[in-house]
Design a protein around this motif. Structure first.
Motif, mmCIF file in Angstrom:
data_model
loop_
_atom_site.group_PDB
_atom_site.id
_atom_site.type_symbol
_atom_site.label_atom_id
_atom_site.label_comp_id
_atom_site.label_asym_id
_atom_site.label_seq_id
_atom_site.Cartn_x
_atom_site.Cartn_y
_atom_site.Cartn_z
ATOM 1 N N GLN A 103 0.832 -1.206 0.000
ATOM 2 C CA GLN A 103 0.000 0.000 0.000
ATOM 3 C C GLN A 103 0.867 1.257 0.000
ATOM 4 O OE1 GLN A 103 -3.061 -0.296 2.966
ATOM 5 N NE2 GLN A 103 -3.485 -2.407 2.436
ATOM 6 N N SER A 104 1.973 1.216 0.757
ATOM 7 C CA SER A 104 2.833 2.405 0.788
ATOM 8 C C SER A 104 3.542 2.603 -0.553
ATOM 9 C CB SER A 104 3.889 2.280 1.888
ATOM 10 O OG SER A 104 3.264 2.087 3.110
ATOM 11 N N PHE A 105 3.968 1.503 -1.162
ATOM 12 C CA PHE A 105 4.609 1.605 -2.475
ATOM 13 C C PHE A 105 3.630 2.183 -3.500
ATOM 14 C CE2 PHE A 105 8.560 0.490 -4.395
ATOM 15 C CZ PHE A 105 9.322 -0.058 -3.389
ATOM 16 N N GLU A 106 2.386 1.685 -3.460
ATOM 17 C CA GLU A 106 1.377 2.190 -4.407
ATOM 18 C C GLU A 106 1.152 3.683 -4.179
ATOM 19 O OE1 GLU A 106 -2.127 -0.208 -3.974
ATOM 20 O OE2 GLU A 106 -1.376 -1.754 -5.348
ATOM 21 N N ALA A 107 1.087 4.065 -2.896
ATOM 22 C CA ALA A 107 0.853 5.484 -2.585
ATOM 23 C C ALA A 107 2.031 6.335 -3.067
ATOM 24 C CB ALA A 107 0.641 5.652 -1.082
ATOM 25 N N LEU A 108 3.249 5.776 -2.935
ATOM 26 C CA LEU A 108 4.434 6.532 -3.361
ATOM 27 C C LEU A 108 4.413 6.731 -4.885
ATOM 28 C CD1 LEU A 108 7.106 7.846 -2.518
ATOM 29 C CD2 LEU A 108 8.222 5.651 -2.833
ATOM 30 N N VAL A 109 4.085 5.657 -5.605
ATOM 31 C CA VAL A 109 4.027 5.774 -7.070
ATOM 32 C C VAL A 109 2.940 6.783 -7.439
ATOM 33 C CG1 VAL A 109 3.509 4.540 -9.219
ATOM 34 C CG2 VAL A 109 4.953 3.473 -7.479
ATOM 35 N N ASP A 110 1.810 6.714 -6.731
ATOM 36 C CA ASP A 110 0.706 7.661 -6.964
ATOM 37 C C ASP A 110 1.149 9.103 -6.761
ATOM 38 O OD1 ASP A 110 -1.529 6.467 -7.795
ATOM 39 O OD2 ASP A 110 -2.706 6.899 -5.981
ATOM 40 N N ALA A 111 2.032 9.290 -5.777
ATOM 41 C CA ALA A 111 2.491 10.647 -5.474
ATOM 42 C C ALA A 111 3.343 11.222 -6.608
ATOM 43 C CB ALA A 111 3.275 10.658 -4.165
ATOM 44 N N TYR A 112 3.757 10.363 -7.542
ATOM 45 C CA TYR A 112 4.505 10.853 -8.701
ATOM 46 C C TYR A 112 3.604 10.992 -9.930
ATOM 47 C CZ TYR A 112 9.031 10.433 -6.456
ATOM 48 O OH TYR A 112 10.099 10.618 -5.624
ATOM 49 N N ASN A 113 2.411 10.388 -9.872
ATOM 50 C CA ASN A 113 1.538 10.402 -11.047
ATOM 51 C C ASN A 113 1.110 11.822 -11.394
ATOM 52 O OD1 ASN A 113 1.743 7.747 -11.316
ATOM 53 N ND2 ASN A 113 -0.293 7.230 -10.556
ATOM 54 N N GLY A 114 1.036 12.084 -12.674
ATOM 55 C CA GLY A 114 0.566 13.387 -13.129
ATOM 56 C C GLY A 114 1.625 14.467 -12.992
#
Ligand code: HEM
Length: 446
Positions: A124-135
């Protein structure tokens, strides 16, 4: 840019004052000169990012793929019943995360149980980190993006803490076992066990380095493979001749039995070169998920030999071996260089004439991709499990155009591929990813 300039072998791009000047390499012979070992650079010229010590690990045929692959199939089967569209990238990412968690740390991360809320905190933290780079396409300096920068830093610390716990536990368990049995990692061949096998004391430095390695493996080990699988399944869905060929090849390998359990049991026998070249062709040739850059140290005097024989000095430059240029070079692949033609790797007429250095999906030389065997094996197993069992149908971007009777239209100019409305493209999400997450529907193969 390269086309407009007549596809030069080297293209200088002045990035000052943002970065050092860069040279983009579009010629595989020059790319090879830049990735091989030399007396000055025994492990090839240094990478522009921080260097990574090589961790050696052994990959043998393993039930890991079948266990996680079967779960992937179950998820696709469930989606085939609802007919709902879904992000194929999300599914393949969760699959590859589960596999890399097992390979690197023997951990069951449960990424594929995400919808039931059973995924590990690390996932979940990895997904959130990748999300924080999206866009974030502009790569703005942190001062202009303070909120996102803080969130990324917080998530990164959180991931480091989790990894430190995992490393401490593994070290303690290896140590206990050693005391009891007097032998290192026992049967464990995970990256983490092998990294810690000779470590008596877990100093802060060893801890930092090990966590760093784990982070690199966890990221590099799931991201590009997920993109490869998504593109491969999409390309097969719009290239009927390639789909027929891969199904025929699987029939030959496995007979008529397309059931996932039969195929999953055969992990190790899937070493057909043809199958993996097919898997890679689209992804690595046209839409590579990442690239590699080397920073040539100023004063090293490094030169490369150009196609016309003269020596070109690249001292002090960043060099970027551009896979999408090299893999579509008409001088190597002929006039059909830009076509999706996986059969070029099968044909005795052509495959022998493609120089080894023109295939750089994993780069070459001493610092090439450390996980290529894992990625290839994983791709082969997933292709074998899915290609005969499912029909995929892209929606939105990249969807095929249909006639009045709903039949997909073939595009003669595109070597018998289906016509699509608007081509799907890649966007940067740390690495390159399909713009819409590869939205698709799936049904059982007819
Ligand atoms: C389709 C899947 C993959 C592709 C296309 C891919 C591609 C690449 C490329 C192009 C590089 C740069 C090599 C260079 O600079 O010379 C690289 C490096 C690396 N890859 Fe992969 N990779 C894939 C899967 C994996 C997997 C599954 C793992 C982990 C098990 C992995 C781990 C790494 C690591 C650790 C490096 C850095 C190696 C070093 O700097 O010495 N990769 N990969």
């Amino acid at each position: 840019m390269s086309q407009a300039l007549g596809r030069p072998s080297l293209m200088f791009v002045d990035l000052r004052p943002i970065s050092r000047p860069m040279v983009v390499v579009g010629d595989h012979n020059i790319a090879d000169q830049l990735t091989r070992a030399t007396p000055t650079f025994p492990t090839s010229p240094p990478k522009s990012s921080r260097s990574l010590a090589r961790l050696q690990y052994m990959m043998g045929p393993t039930p890991i793929f079948s266990t996680h692959g079967l779960l992937f199939i179950e998820r696709l089967e469930a989606l085939s019943k609802t007919g709902d569209s879904f992000s194929l990238m999300k599914l393949t990412t969760q699959l590859t995360f589960d596999v890399i968690g097992k390979v690197t740390m023997e951990a069951d991360l449960g990424a594929q149980h995400d919808s039931q809320g059973e995924a590990d905190d690390l996932v979940q933290s990895f997904e959130a980190l990748v999300d924080a780079y999206n866009g974030d396409r502009l790569n703005l300096p942190w001062r202009l993006n303070p909120g996102k920068t803080r969130r990324r830093a917080a998530l990164s610390i959180c991931i480091t803490n989790m990894l430190q716990n995992i490393v401490s536990r593994k070290h303690a368990s290896l140590h206990d076992k050693k005391g009891e049995e007097g032998k290192g990692t026992g049967s464990s061949r995970s990256v983490l066990s092998m990294a810690l096998q000779d470590v008596e004391t877990l100093t802060p430095r060893v801890m930092d380095e090990t966590c760093d390695q784990l982070r690199t493996f966890l990221f590099a080990g799931h991201d590009a493979t997920a993109t490869l699988l998504s593109w491969a399944l999409y390309e097969l869905s719009r290239t009927p001749r390639a789909l027929r060929a891969i199904r025929a090849e699987l029939d030959t390998l496995f007979g008529g039995d397309a059931s996932p359990t039969v195929i999953a049991r055969a992990d190790g026998s899937l070493a057909t070169d043809a199958l993996h070249r097919r898997c890679h062709q689209r992804n690595a040739a046209f839409t590579p998920p990442g690239g590699t850059a080397r920073a040539i140290p100023p004063g090293s005097g490094l030169t490369v030999r150009m196609p016309d024989g003269h020596q070109q000095c690249l001292d002090g430059l960043l060099v970027y071996n551009c896979q999408s240029l090299i893999h579509t070079d008409p001088n190597t692949f002929g006039p059909s260089a830009g076509d999706f033609a996986p059969e070029r790797w099968l044909s005795a007429d052509t495959s022998g004439s493609i120089p080894a250095g023109a295939w750089r999906a994993f780069e070459r030389g001493p610092r090439n991709c450390i996980g290529q065997e894992l990625a290839n094996m994983e791709a082969r197993v997933v292709m074998a499990l899915t290609a005969r069992r499912f029909d995929f149908c892209k929606v939105g971007l990249g969807a095929v155009v249909r006639d009045e009777d709903g039949r997909p239209r073939l595009d003669a100019a595109q070597q018998g591929r289906y016509q699509v409305g608007e081509e799907i493209y890649m966007v940067r999400q740390i690495t390159s990813k399909p713009a819409d997450g590869m939205m698709i529907t799936v049904g059982l193969a007819k």
